[in-house]
Scaffold this motif. Sequence first.
Motif, short mmCIF file in Angstrom:
data_model
loop_
_atom_site.label_atom_id
_atom_site.label_comp_id
_atom_site.label_asym_id
_atom_site.label_seq_id
_atom_site.Cartn_x
_atom_site.Cartn_y
_atom_site.Cartn_z
N ALA A 342 -22.15 27.28 -26.86
CA ALA A 342 -21.18 26.65 -27.74
C ALA A 342 -21.01 25.17 -27.37
CB ALA A 342 -19.84 27.37 -27.64
N ARG A 343 -20.65 24.38 -28.38
CA ARG A 343 -20.41 22.95 -28.17
C ARG A 343 -18.92 22.63 -28.34
NH1 ARG A 343 -25.68 24.05 -27.14
NH2 ARG A 343 -26.96 22.18 -27.04
N GLN A 344 -18.50 21.53 -27.73
CA GLN A 344 -17.15 21.03 -27.92
C GLN A 344 -17.20 19.55 -28.25
OE1 GLN A 344 -15.18 22.81 -24.24
NE2 GLN A 344 -13.43 22.80 -25.64
N ALA A 345 -16.33 19.15 -29.16
CA ALA A 345 -16.27 17.74 -29.55
C ALA A 345 -15.60 16.92 -28.45
CB ALA A 345 -15.49 17.60 -30.85
N ASN A 346 -16.22 15.81 -28.10
CA ASN A 346 -15.66 14.93 -27.07
C ASN A 346 -14.47 14.12 -27.60
OD1 ASN A 346 -17.61 15.73 -25.19
ND2 ASN A 346 -19.05 14.17 -25.90
N GLU A 347 -14.50 13.82 -28.88
CA GLU A 347 -13.43 13.05 -29.51
C GLU A 347 -13.20 13.58 -30.92
OE1 GLU A 347 -11.73 10.89 -27.90
OE2 GLU A 347 -13.03 10.56 -26.15
N ASP A 348 -12.05 13.23 -31.51
CA ASP A 348 -11.84 13.51 -32.93
C ASP A 348 -12.98 12.86 -33.70
OD1 ASP A 348 -9.48 14.64 -32.20
OD2 ASP A 348 -8.21 13.02 -32.94
N CYS A 349 -13.57 13.60 -34.63
CA CYS A 349 -14.68 13.02 -35.37
C CYS A 349 -14.83 13.67 -36.74
CB CYS A 349 -15.99 13.16 -34.60
SG CYS A 349 -16.49 14.86 -34.27
N VAL A 350 -15.63 13.04 -37.56
CA VAL A 350 -16.00 13.57 -38.87
C VAL A 350 -17.51 13.72 -38.88
CG1 VAL A 350 -16.07 13.15 -41.35
CG2 VAL A 350 -14.04 12.50 -40.04
N ILE A 351 -17.99 14.94 -39.11
CA ILE A 351 -19.44 15.16 -39.20
C ILE A 351 -19.75 15.75 -40.57
CG2 ILE A 351 -19.87 15.37 -36.74
CD1 ILE A 351 -19.84 18.42 -37.09
N ASP A 352 -20.61 15.07 -41.26
CA ASP A 352 -21.00 15.48 -42.61
C ASP A 352 -19.78 15.79 -43.48
OD1 ASP A 352 -23.44 15.22 -41.50
OD2 ASP A 352 -24.12 17.25 -41.82
N GLY A 353 -18.72 14.98 -43.29
CA GLY A 353 -17.54 15.10 -44.13
C GLY A 353 -16.47 16.02 -43.61
N TYR A 354 -16.74 16.79 -42.56
CA TYR A 354 -15.77 17.76 -42.05
C TYR A 354 -15.03 17.20 -40.83
CZ TYR A 354 -17.90 21.26 -45.04
OH TYR A 354 -18.36 21.95 -46.14
N LEU A 355 -13.72 17.43 -40.81
CA LEU A 355 -12.90 17.01 -39.69
C LEU A 355 -13.12 17.93 -38.50
CD1 LEU A 355 -9.55 16.52 -41.63
CD2 LEU A 355 -11.10 14.72 -40.91
N ILE A 356 -13.48 17.36 -37.37
CA ILE A 356 -13.65 18.13 -36.14
C ILE A 356 -12.75 17.52 -35.07
CG2 ILE A 356 -15.26 18.99 -34.41
CD1 ILE A 356 -15.89 20.01 -37.19
N PRO A 357 -11.64 18.19 -34.72
CA PRO A 357 -10.73 17.64 -33.71
C PRO A 357 -11.36 17.64 -32.32
CG PRO A 357 -9.67 19.37 -35.02
CD PRO A 357 -11.13 19.44 -35.30
N LYS A 358 -10.85 16.80 -31.46
CA LYS A 358 -11.30 16.75 -30.07
C LYS A 358 -11.16 18.13 -29.43
CE LYS A 358 -10.39 14.47 -25.63
NZ LYS A 358 -9.55 13.50 -24.90
N ASP A 359 -12.20 18.52 -28.67
CA ASP A 359 -12.26 19.78 -27.93
C ASP A 359 -12.44 21.02 -28.80
OD1 ASP A 359 -12.07 18.54 -25.44
OD2 ASP A 359 -9.88 18.55 -25.48
N LYS A 360 -12.64 20.84 -30.09
CA LYS A 360 -12.93 21.99 -30.95
C LYS A 360 -14.24 22.64 -30.50
CE LYS A 360 -11.70 23.32 -34.57
NZ LYS A 360 -10.80 24.45 -34.92
N THR A 361 -14.24 23.96 -30.35
CA THR A 361 -15.43 24.70 -29.95
C THR A 361 -16.22 25.10 -31.17
OG1 THR A 361 -14.35 25.57 -27.95
CG2 THR A 361 -16.27 26.76 -28.77
N LEU A 362 -17.52 24.85 -31.14
CA LEU A 362 -18.42 25.15 -32.26
C LEU A 362 -19.54 26.07 -31.80
CD1 LEU A 362 -18.84 21.47 -33.53
CD2 LEU A 362 -17.34 23.18 -34.53
N PHE A 363 -19.73 27.16 -32.54
CA PHE A 363 -20.87 28.04 -32.30
C PHE A 363 -21.99 27.68 -33.26
CE2 PHE A 363 -17.89 31.21 -30.38
CZ PHE A 363 -18.61 31.41 -29.20
N ILE A 364 -23.23 27.71 -32.76
CA ILE A 364 -24.42 27.62 -33.60
C ILE A 364 -25.26 28.85 -33.29
CG2 ILE A 364 -26.54 26.34 -34.11
CD1 ILE A 364 -25.02 23.78 -33.35
N SER A 365 -25.47 29.69 -34.29
CA SER A 365 -26.15 30.96 -34.07
C SER A 365 -27.51 30.99 -34.77
CB SER A 365 -25.30 32.12 -34.60
OG SER A 365 -26.03 33.33 -34.61
#
Length: 462
Positions: A342-365
Amino acid sequence: MNTALVTPIDDSHTRVPQVKGWPFIGCLPNFIKDPLVFFRDLALKHEDIVEFRFGSTDIALVTSAALTHTILVKEVKNFRKANREITILGAFLGNGLLTNNDTRDHKKHRKLAQPGFHFRRIQGYAETMIDYCDRYVSEWQDNETRDINDDMFKLSMYIVSKTLFNIDMEAMVNGADSIGRSVAEVQVIANGRFNQLVQYPKWLPIPSNLREKRVNQSLRNTIRDMIDARTKVGHNTVEADDLMAMLMHAQYEDGSKMSDEQVMDELITLFIAGHETTSNALTWALYLLSQNPAVQEKLHSELDHVIKGETPEFSDLEQLQYTEMVVKEAMRLYPPAWTLSARQANEDCVIDGYLIPKDKTLFISPYALHHNPKYFPDPERFDPERFSPEREKALPRFAYIPFGAGPRVCIGNSFAMMEAKLLLATMAKRYHFELDPTQKIAPLPQITLSNDGGMLMQVRKR
């Protein structure tokens, strides 16, 4: 859509859609019941990304190839491996390539290990792979029933022991079952940790902590014994003949070398990752062949045409195109790494138009991507022709990622593909495989994707 980092986040961007779960525990029961189905169904219903909750933690699953590309490649510096995952896996693997979360440090250590996986060195490993596989399967009896999962585990372990430590197969035989039990326990313990809402302190003398400590010590003792066995003959006697010697000789830009602890961490990572994934890939490939007689027959036809003797040679690899297609399709249906770290965002960011808050955990399966009909029509069907040169070129980039992608792509992907092709060719040239009628198929997604209860096969000489 262009990727742009923004701080602070505002409401002009798309918020990630959410799936409601149970009060307090969220979607954790659904995930524990069947992680594969949970991820696959989310990917079918949500185009790019979807959020769900495990206890008090909000997590997101990336469901599109394009967004996968953004996170793993385009914006890789903005996403670290998830803290919780590093803590759980790091208990066993230390600070090796898989768990090293410092971008500069990881790049530095990967650079030192990379020469061990260059084409010419990998080519040299081919002879070991063919020889070991030929000797191993030559003992199989016609019409006998074998646990192919156990066979593939041991065979791939013997190969990685030889290429890592220059330790011969015969020296590993007696300890193979013990190592197998330790690796299986690592899977169970780590999987249990991932599914816990509360992580207990490691110093607490509870059964799970004591078990983890015992298994971890057993694994490290195994690797230490291998290192000692290798150094007794002197790692200078054969110049960088194996990966361990290469790592011990490797120098950073300032002329210094890896610490003994770092060498240990890299070796234990390569040892576990270097055979567990390949053994699972081969087990699933043989299972799929047993269920698809026409595919198995076509594979036999290619092998009989290309391989003139009993076993393949490195020079045959280029012509074994259908064999490669079988391996790739098996890893599509049953990717050994069914979900990436899993990945976590280092900072608040927007990727491909989506809001991803800092420390949000993301799964890629990879499993969810590989079973998405948007990328693979009729995704549950075993069809090696999907990976014919023409059709493979037409696949969207990052829809197929059995080894991950980007700077953190598996360092041994070329090694693993060559090994899988050579071993499959060596076995299928000699034998026809049929699933034992009593064998149940129950995919078991832990750190890697295996089958619960092994894989009993009837092997018949051709």
